[in-house]
Every structure is written in structure tokens, then in C-alpha cells.
Design a protein around this motif. Structure first.
Motif, PDB file in Angstrom:
ATOM      1  N   UNK A 199     -17.993 -16.634  -3.208  1.00  0.00           N
ATOM      2  CA  UNK A 199     -19.128 -15.935  -2.596  1.00  0.00           C
ATOM      3  C   UNK A 199     -20.406 -16.755  -2.806  1.00  0.00           C
ATOM      4  N   UNK A 200     -20.557 -17.319  -4.006  1.00  0.00           N
ATOM      5  CA  UNK A 200     -21.724 -18.159  -4.294  1.00  0.00           C
ATOM      6  C   UNK A 200     -21.787 -19.349  -3.336  1.00  0.00           C
ATOM      7  N   UNK A 201     -20.630 -19.963  -3.067  1.00  0.00           N
ATOM      8  CA  UNK A 201     -20.579 -21.118  -2.161  1.00  0.00           C
ATOM      9  C   UNK A 201     -20.992 -20.715  -0.746  1.00  0.00           C
ATOM     10  N   UNK A 202     -20.503 -19.561  -0.307  1.00  0.00           N
ATOM     11  CA  UNK A 202     -20.844 -19.086   1.041  1.00  0.00           C
ATOM     12  C   UNK A 202     -22.319 -18.700   1.126  1.00  0.00           C
ATOM     13  N   UNK A 203     -22.848 -18.165   0.025  1.00  0.00           N
ATOM     14  CA  UNK A 203     -24.264 -17.795  -0.018  1.00  0.00           C
ATOM     15  C   UNK A 203     -25.137 -19.060   0.026  1.00  0.00           C
ATOM     16  N   UNK A 204     -24.722 -20.067  -0.724  1.00  0.00           N
ATOM     17  CA  UNK A 204     -25.489 -21.320  -0.765  1.00  0.00           C
ATOM     18  C   UNK A 204     -25.555 -21.976   0.621  1.00  0.00           C
ATOM     19  N   UNK A 205     -24.502 -21.774   1.416  1.00  0.00           N
ATOM     20  CA  UNK A 205     -24.479 -22.350   2.777  1.00  0.00           C
ATOM     21  C   UNK A 205     -25.176 -21.447   3.787  1.00  0.00           C
TER      22      UNK A 205
END
Lengths: 205, 96
Positions: free
Chosen positions: B47-53
Motif C-alpha cells: 500500500x505504501x508503494x502504491x501511495x508513493x506512486x
């Protein structure tokens, strides 16, 4: 589910399709629960009104129908709030809610107009005609709402249950008595709705 | 020449999360966990990775007294997801 599993194009598309199917099943499971609640309420209210009307001879017991949403909506909301994992609405759940809200508005309006007309119209035959046609109209609206929900959810059980309730209910309406017997039409609709809920829940375990 | 598949979406768990979020207005962490069958730690990382993108947004709040994390797909995420699906279709139709 592994985070970095290398997938082929077809595996990816399969995953997306499975996720969408699971989402649809989730909506159906949620709907099934509400069908069971409203099915039980409809059966109980219709039987109670039938028995009260039969024992007292007063059609005024029909006003009890207006108490059904007062019990049903808070109960449905309470049961919904007990879910720990929350998915918000999507297009399908919004359409489904819209269909039943439309049914609620239309059937309440038909009932209110019928009550108003029975006060205005001095002819008892006219009042009976309006009162009895009301049950037929509502059962048809109910069946339509259920069938359209089945179409929106692409579920054959709900579609067929809607047809059974609407068309079957109308057939019963023409053969049933003019007074308290009409309430049994809604008992029939309630039982069909409850069974639909059980079948849909089983289908989407 | 085939379009390159988005590496951020070409991962099982992230794709599952995006597929769920593409179909709803929003979904909470518990729901995503239940639907994907992932562990909390694993899901949080993805989720953090998707949020960062900027593919999804995450809001932290409360449901009653219980903390609640809600995820929502962004227009960028929606576009990336649609593009990803189109690319997949191209790959598959070329392979036939």
C-alpha cells in the motif's frame, strides 16, 4: 498472496477477473443478508395485519405497514455496522440501493393516494376497488424491483424470484379474497424473499 | 512493439489491491486484507508503494473507537490500471 510473484499476462488478467468476481460475490452475500431480514419482516407484518384485520374486521390495521420501515431500516443499518471489513459502495450497489429506494417511494405513494381516495370517495364500492387494486400494484412493483436487481447483479436466482413474486403474486391476487386475504400476497412475497436470501447466500459462500 | 507493462502493477498483491479499489469508491484495510489473504505487514508495504506512486490515497480515521485505515484509488491510479489492462489485452491478442 505473494508480493513479488512474476506473473504472465494471462495470470494477471485472471487475477483481475477473479477479484472482480469476488467483489460481485461480496455484494451478493451482503444483499442476501438484507433479503432475509426484509423477508422475515414482510412475512411477520403481513401475517400480523392479516390476523388483526380478520379478528377485528377493521382495515385500519393496514396503517401498521408504515411501521415496517421504522423497524427494518434501523435493523438493517445495525446489522451492516457490525461488519468488521468495510467495502464502500460501487456502481452496482448504488444501482441496487436506488432500485429499492424507488420501489419504497412508489409503493408508499400508491398507498398514500389510496388512503386519501378512500377518505374522499363516499362510495364504499369505489373505496374497495382502490383498496384491492393497491395490493396488485404493490406486488407488481415489488416483483419488478426484485427482477431488475437480479439483472443488475447478473444473478438468476434473484431474477427468477422477482418473476415468481410479481407474476405469481398477481395471479394469486386475482384468485384471492377482497379483504384481509390480500395480506397473504405479501406473506407469499416475504417467504419468497427470505428463501431467495438463503439461496443467494449459499450460492456465494 | 508492445507497450511495457507497469512494473508497479505487475505484482500479484499490488494488482489485487488495485483491482479491488478500481471497482469501489473506497475500501478499508481490513477488507483488503480479507479479500487478498495477505498478511498485515505485507499489505502495508505494498500500500505504501502504491501511495508513493500516487496510485492510491490512504486516510487514517476512526470507526467508533477503533482505528480505521481507508484506501481510495486516485485518477492517476485509475488511468494506470486501465492502461495496464489494455496492455495485457494487447499481449494476449498478439499471442493468439
Amino acid at each position: 498472496m505473494e508480493q513479488n510473484k512474476e506473473m504472465t499476462a494471462s495470470e494477471s488478467l485472471q487475477l483481475i477477473t477473479e477479484t472482480l468476481n469476488n467483489s460481485r460475490k461480496d455484494i451478493l452475500r451482503s444483499n442476501a443478508k438484507y433479503y432475509m431480514i426484509w423477508g422475515v419482516l414482510l412475512t411477520c407484518f403481513s401475517l400480523a395485519i392479516y390476523l388483526l384485520w380478520k379478528s377485528t374486521g377493521h382495515a385500519y390495521w393496514n396503517l401498521l405497514w408504515f411501521a415496517m420501515p421504522l423497524v427494518g431500516f434501523p435493523l438493517a443499518k445495525w446489522i451492516g455496522s457490525k461488519e468488521d471489513a468495510v467495502r464502500s459502495e460501487n456502481v452496482i450497489s448504488r444501482i441496487t440501493r436506488g432500485i429499492w429506494l424507488t420501489f419504497c417511494i412508489f409503493s408508499c405513494s400508491v398507498a398514500l393516494f389510496s388512503i386519501l381516495y378512500s377518505f374522499i370517495n363516499t362510495s364504499p364500492i369505489g373505496a374497495i376497488a382502490v383498496g384491492t387494486s393497491l395490493s396488485g400494484q404493490i406486488i407488481l412493483l415489488f416483483g419488478m424491483a426484485e427482477t431488475i436487481t437480479g439483472v443488475a447483479l447478473k444473478n438468476w436466482i434473484i431474477k427468477n424470484a422477482g418473476v415468481v413474486t410479481g407474476i405469481g403474486g398477481l395471479a394469486l391476487y386475482y384468485g384471492i379474497g377482497l379483504y384481509e386475504e390480500q395480506m397473504l400476497l405479501f406473506t407469499f412475497a416475504g417467504i419468497v424473499l427470505f428463501i431467495t436470501g438463503i439461496l443467494v447466500k449459499r450460492q456465494n459462500r | 512493439m508492445f507497450p511495457k507493462l507497469d512494473p508497479l502493477l505487475h505484482s500479484e498483491l499490488r494488482l489485487a489491491v488495485m483491482s479491488i479499489l478500481a471497482g469501489v469508491d473506497e475500501a478499508d484495510f481490513t477488507y483488503l486484507k480479507k479479500q487478498t489473504g495477505a498478511t498485515s505487514g505485507n499489505l502495508s508495504v505494498q500500500i505504501d508503494k502504491l501511495t508513493a506512486a500516487d496510485y492510491i490515497t490512504v486516510e487514517k480515521g476512526f470507526k467508533g473507537k477503533m482505528p480505521r485505515t481507508t484506501c481510495k484509488i486516485t485518477p492517476t491510479g485509475q488511468e494506470a490500471f486501465s492502461h495496464y489492462v489494455e496492455s495485457l489485452k494487447e499481449y494476449l491478442s498478439a499471442g493468439k
